[in-house]
Design an enzyme around this catalytic site. Structure first.
Site, PDB file in Angstrom:
ATOM      1  N   ARG A  49       0.847  -1.216   0.000  1.00 33.85           N
ATOM      2  CA  ARG A  49       0.000   0.000   0.000  1.00 33.85           C
ATOM      3  C   ARG A  49       0.882   1.266   0.000  1.00 33.85           C
ATOM      4  O   ARG A  49       1.019   1.943  -1.007  1.00 33.85           O
ATOM      5  CB  ARG A  49      -0.932  -0.043   1.220  1.00 33.85           C
ATOM      6  N   ASP A  50       1.523   1.554   1.120  1.00 33.92           N
ATOM      7  CA  ASP A  50       2.321   2.788   1.205  1.00 33.92           C
ATOM      8  C   ASP A  50       3.464   2.739   0.199  1.00 33.92           C
ATOM      9  O   ASP A  50       3.834   3.740  -0.399  1.00 33.92           O
ATOM     10  CB  ASP A  50       2.879   2.937   2.636  1.00 33.92           C
ATOM     11  N   HIS A  89       5.486   4.657  12.643  1.00 36.45           N
ATOM     12  CA  HIS A  89       5.451   4.572  11.172  1.00 36.45           C
ATOM     13  C   HIS A  89       6.412   5.641  10.649  1.00 36.45           C
ATOM     14  O   HIS A  89       6.068   6.815  10.538  1.00 36.45           O
ATOM     15  CB  HIS A  89       4.007   4.830  10.721  1.00 36.45           C
ATOM     16  N   HIS A 114       9.009   7.225   7.891  1.00 38.34           N
ATOM     17  CA  HIS A 114       9.596   7.305   6.545  1.00 38.34           C
ATOM     18  C   HIS A 114      11.069   7.671   6.725  1.00 38.34           C
ATOM     19  O   HIS A 114      11.480   8.170   7.772  1.00 38.34           O
ATOM     20  CB  HIS A 114       8.820   8.310   5.694  1.00 38.34           C
ATOM     21  N   CYS A 122       4.442   9.380   0.031  1.00 40.42           N
ATOM     22  CA  CYS A 122       3.038   9.776   0.000  1.00 40.42           C
ATOM     23  C   CYS A 122       2.838  10.764  -1.137  1.00 40.42           C
ATOM     24  O   CYS A 122       3.571  11.744  -1.249  1.00 40.42           O
ATOM     25  CB  CYS A 122       2.644  10.400   1.329  1.00 40.42           C
TER      26      CYS A 122
HETATM   27  P1  HMG Z   1     -13.334  14.073  -2.338  1.00 41.05           P
HETATM   28  O1  HMG Z   1     -13.089  14.447  -3.754  1.00 41.05           O
HETATM   29  O2  HMG Z   1     -13.472  15.144  -1.312  1.00 41.05           O
HETATM   30  O3  HMG Z   1     -14.535  13.042  -2.200  1.00 41.05           O
HETATM   31  O4  HMG Z   1     -12.147  13.103  -1.897  1.00 41.05           O
HETATM   32  P2  HMG Z   1     -16.066  13.170  -2.478  1.00 41.05           P
HETATM   33  O5  HMG Z   1     -16.760  12.479  -1.344  1.00 41.05           O
HETATM   34  O6  HMG Z   1     -16.444  14.606  -2.802  1.00 41.05           O
HETATM   35  O7  HMG Z   1     -16.233  12.299  -3.793  1.00 41.05           O
HETATM   36  C1  HMG Z   1     -15.637  12.673  -5.013  1.00 41.05           C
HETATM   37  C2  HMG Z   1     -15.542  11.479  -5.940  1.00 41.05           C
HETATM   38  O8  HMG Z   1     -14.699  10.451  -5.351  1.00 41.05           O
HETATM   39  C3  HMG Z   1     -16.863  10.796  -6.223  1.00 41.05           C
HETATM   40  O9  HMG Z   1     -16.746  10.239  -7.540  1.00 41.05           O
HETATM   41  C4  HMG Z   1     -16.892   9.673  -5.224  1.00 41.05           C
HETATM   42  O10 HMG Z   1     -17.695   8.575  -5.617  1.00 41.05           O
HETATM   43  C5  HMG Z   1     -15.444   9.234  -5.209  1.00 41.05           C
HETATM   44  P3  HMG Z   1     -17.206  11.041  -8.847  1.00 41.05           P
HETATM   45  O11 HMG Z   1     -18.664  11.387  -8.591  1.00 41.05           O
HETATM   46  O12 HMG Z   1     -16.324  12.267  -8.928  1.00 41.05           O
HETATM   47  O13 HMG Z   1     -16.958  10.061  -9.976  1.00 41.05           O
HETATM   48  N1  HMG Z   1     -15.050   8.610  -3.929  1.00 41.05           N
HETATM   49  C6  HMG Z   1     -14.402   7.454  -3.835  1.00 41.05           C
HETATM   50  N2  HMG Z   1     -13.965   6.592  -4.771  1.00 41.05           N
HETATM   51  C7  HMG Z   1     -13.315   5.499  -4.322  1.00 41.05           C
HETATM   52  N3  HMG Z   1     -13.069   5.238  -3.012  1.00 41.05           N
HETATM   53  C8  HMG Z   1     -13.510   6.070  -2.061  1.00 41.05           C
HETATM   54  C9  HMG Z   1     -14.205   7.231  -2.472  1.00 41.05           C
HETATM   55  N4  HMG Z   1     -14.744   8.268  -1.791  1.00 41.05           N
HETATM   56  C10 HMG Z   1     -15.268   9.105  -2.699  1.00 41.05           C
HETATM   57  N5  HMG Z   1     -13.301   5.797  -0.775  1.00 41.05           N
HETATM   58  C11 HMG Z   1     -11.297  11.290  -0.591  1.00 41.05           C
HETATM   59  C12 HMG Z   1     -12.094  12.582  -0.596  1.00 41.05           C
HETATM   60  C13 HMG Z   1     -11.034  10.923   0.852  1.00 41.05           C
HETATM   61  C14 HMG Z   1     -12.085  10.179  -1.267  1.00 41.05           C
HETATM   62  C15 HMG Z   1      -9.975  11.528  -1.378  1.00 41.05           C
HETATM   63  O14 HMG Z   1      -9.364  12.661  -0.847  1.00 41.05           O
HETATM   64  C16 HMG Z   1      -9.034  10.372  -1.308  1.00 41.05           C
HETATM   65  O15 HMG Z   1      -9.293   9.308  -1.850  1.00 41.05           O
HETATM   66  N6  HMG Z   1      -7.883  10.548  -0.622  1.00 41.05           N
HETATM   67  C17 HMG Z   1      -6.932   9.479  -0.395  1.00 41.05           C
HETATM   68  C18 HMG Z   1      -5.529   9.989  -0.411  1.00 41.05           C
HETATM   69  C19 HMG Z   1      -4.580   8.863  -0.132  1.00 41.05           C
HETATM   70  O16 HMG Z   1      -4.871   7.704  -0.342  1.00 41.05           O
HETATM   71  N7  HMG Z   1      -3.383   9.252   0.345  1.00 41.05           N
HETATM   72  C20 HMG Z   1      -2.341   8.311   0.641  1.00 41.05           C
HETATM   73  C21 HMG Z   1      -2.608   7.483   1.831  1.00 41.05           C
HETATM   74  S1  HMG Z   1      -2.311   8.322   3.392  1.00 41.05           S
HETATM   75  C22 HMG Z   1      -0.627   8.082   3.683  1.00 41.05           C
HETATM   76  O17 HMG Z   1       0.087   7.637   2.827  1.00 41.05           O
HETATM   77  C23 HMG Z   1      -0.083   8.360   5.055  1.00 41.05           C
HETATM   78  C24 HMG Z   1       0.160   7.097   5.873  1.00 41.05           C
HETATM   79  O18 HMG Z   1       1.047   6.222   5.209  1.00 41.05           O
HETATM   80  C25 HMG Z   1       0.753   7.463   7.238  1.00 41.05           C
HETATM   81  C26 HMG Z   1       1.960   8.404   7.139  1.00 41.05           C
HETATM   82  O19 HMG Z   1       2.924   8.103   6.438  1.00 41.05           O
HETATM   83  O20 HMG Z   1       1.877   9.425   7.791  1.00 41.05           O
HETATM   84  C27 HMG Z   1      -1.149   6.332   6.126  1.00 41.05           C
HETATM   85 MG    MG Z   2       3.210   6.409   5.204  1.00 35.71          MG
END
Ligand code: HMG
Ligand code: MG
Length: 297
Positions: free
Chosen positions: A12-13, A204, A206, A237
């Site tokens: 994933r990450d 966690h 990096h 990220c």
């Molecule tokens: P948004 O645009 O505000 O969402 O995104 P929305 O609710 O307004 O929906 C917009 C569109 O997204 C719609 O589709 C929804 O159906 C769709 P459209 O009508 O435009 O075709 N949608 C989704 N599709 C699939 N899966 C979903 C979903 N939700 C809505 N769950 C949202 C808000 C949270 C969805 C977006 O910002 C997002 O997906 N963000 C994820 C970012 C991400 O994955 N970042 C990396 C992971 S975090 C990380 O790496 C840190 C970590 O490792 C710890 C660390 O290192 O600190 C964990």
């Molecule tokens: Mg991370």
């Protein structure tokens, strides 16, 4: 013998930030090899918007190949109810919600303020609990934020406490951009441990500045016994510019084994897995241990 748990986050990450298309078969083989290396928790993907993170779009297909009821846990990231629906449909037993200690990062990463995100997570938590699914919580930017700079330990403690109070069985503290040093990590942990028991915390880290192993050592000394890591040091990220991969799982295993701590990991199999995924991505593993032990014959 003391024991530590390593949560493998490479699939994933590690892969979420890759630009090129990674074939489904490669992802599946990576997860299988990680399980065969002795890892008992492998974060297998994320039900996030494919527009935001295209690389995770085939999470359901990856999960469909795995034994989700077996001894190995395969959690996935879930940001909202939509993601939970997909996770339930896929039959997962564990999910992770992910928030941040920095407002700017929260906004860039999940398009929500910290308080909006916590409300979303409460709804996800409620439904997950009803479905008998375990929920882990992440706090990002626990030492520094790519947009706001230094982050106060008090802020991290507040968000971690909310996730714990909501029902997260564990809160993983993320140095998302890998800027922390042991002294900062210690100060941050001291603040967080006043609100969440240390047995419920994970580190966690990096490895942007090469401090992750030192930070893990500091966190271990403070009592933390769960660490997230990514095979071959893959990752970064997409919403944290300049952030390198997680600490490499093989480096963490080498450190912990050297401290006399049991991890359940077979280091030589893990190093072979690091070379497997590095070859598939067309570059060398980022870890020191994979180079020291070398490519398997
Ligand atoms: P948004 O645009 O505000 O969402 O995104 P929305 O609710 O307004 O929906 C917009 C569109 O997204 C719609 O589709 C929804 O159906 C769709 P459209 O009508 O435009 O075709 N949608 C989704 N599709 C699939 N899966 C979903 C979903 N939700 C809505 N769950 C949202 C808000 C949270 C969805 C977006 O910002 C997002 O997906 N963000 C994820 C970012 C991400 O994955 N970042 C990396 C992971 S975090 C990380 O790496 C840190 C970590 O490792 C710890 C660390 O290192 O600190 C964990
Ligand atoms: Mg991370």
């Amino acid at each position: 013998m003391d024991k530590a748990r390593i949560v493998e986050v490479g699939p994933r990450d590690g892969l979420q930030n890759e630009k090129g298309v990674i074939p489904l078969a490669t992802k599946v083989e990576l997860v299988q090899r990680l399980a065969e290396s002795g890892l008992s928790t492998i974060e297998a993907g994320a039900f996030v918007s494919p527009k935001w993170v295209p690389q995770m779009a085939d999470t359901a297909a990856v999960l469909a190949t795995l034994d989700l009821g077996g001894p190995v846990h395969y959690p996935v990231l879930v940001p909202n109810d939509w993601g939970l629906d997909a996770a339930l449909e896929a039959g997962v037993r564990e999910i992770a919600v992910f928030g941040a200690a920095s407002e700017a990062f929260s906004q860039k990463n999940i398009n929500a303020t910290i308080s909006e995100s916590l409300k979303r997570f409460e709804s996800v938590m409620h439904r997950a609990q009803q479905a008998g699914i375990r929920v882990r919580g992440y706090v990002s930017c626990v030492v520094g934020c790519p947009y706001e700079g230094e982050v106060a330990p008090r802020k991290v403690a507040e968000v971690a406490a909310e996730l714990h109070a909501m029902g997260c069985y564990e809160v993983s503290l993320g140095d998302t951009i890998g800027v922390g040093t042991p002294r900062q990590v210690q100060a941050m942990l001291e603040a967080v441990m006043r609100t969440v028991p240390v047995e419920r915390l994970a580190g966690h880290f990096h490895d942007t500045y090469g401090m992750a192993v030192a930070n893990i050592h500091a966190a271990y000394a403070a009592g933390v016994r769960t660490f997230d890591a990514s095979v071959a040091g893959l990752g970064g990220c997409p919403y944290a510019q300049g952030a390198s991969g997680n600490v490499a799982t093989e480096d963490v295993a080498y450190l912990l084994h050297g401290l006399g701590v049991e991890t359940g990991i077979d280091l030589s199999r893990l190093v072979a897995t690091a070379w497997f995924i590095a070859d598939a991505l067309g570059r060398a593993p980022a870890s020191r241990v994979a180079h020291a032990l070398g490519r398997p014959a």
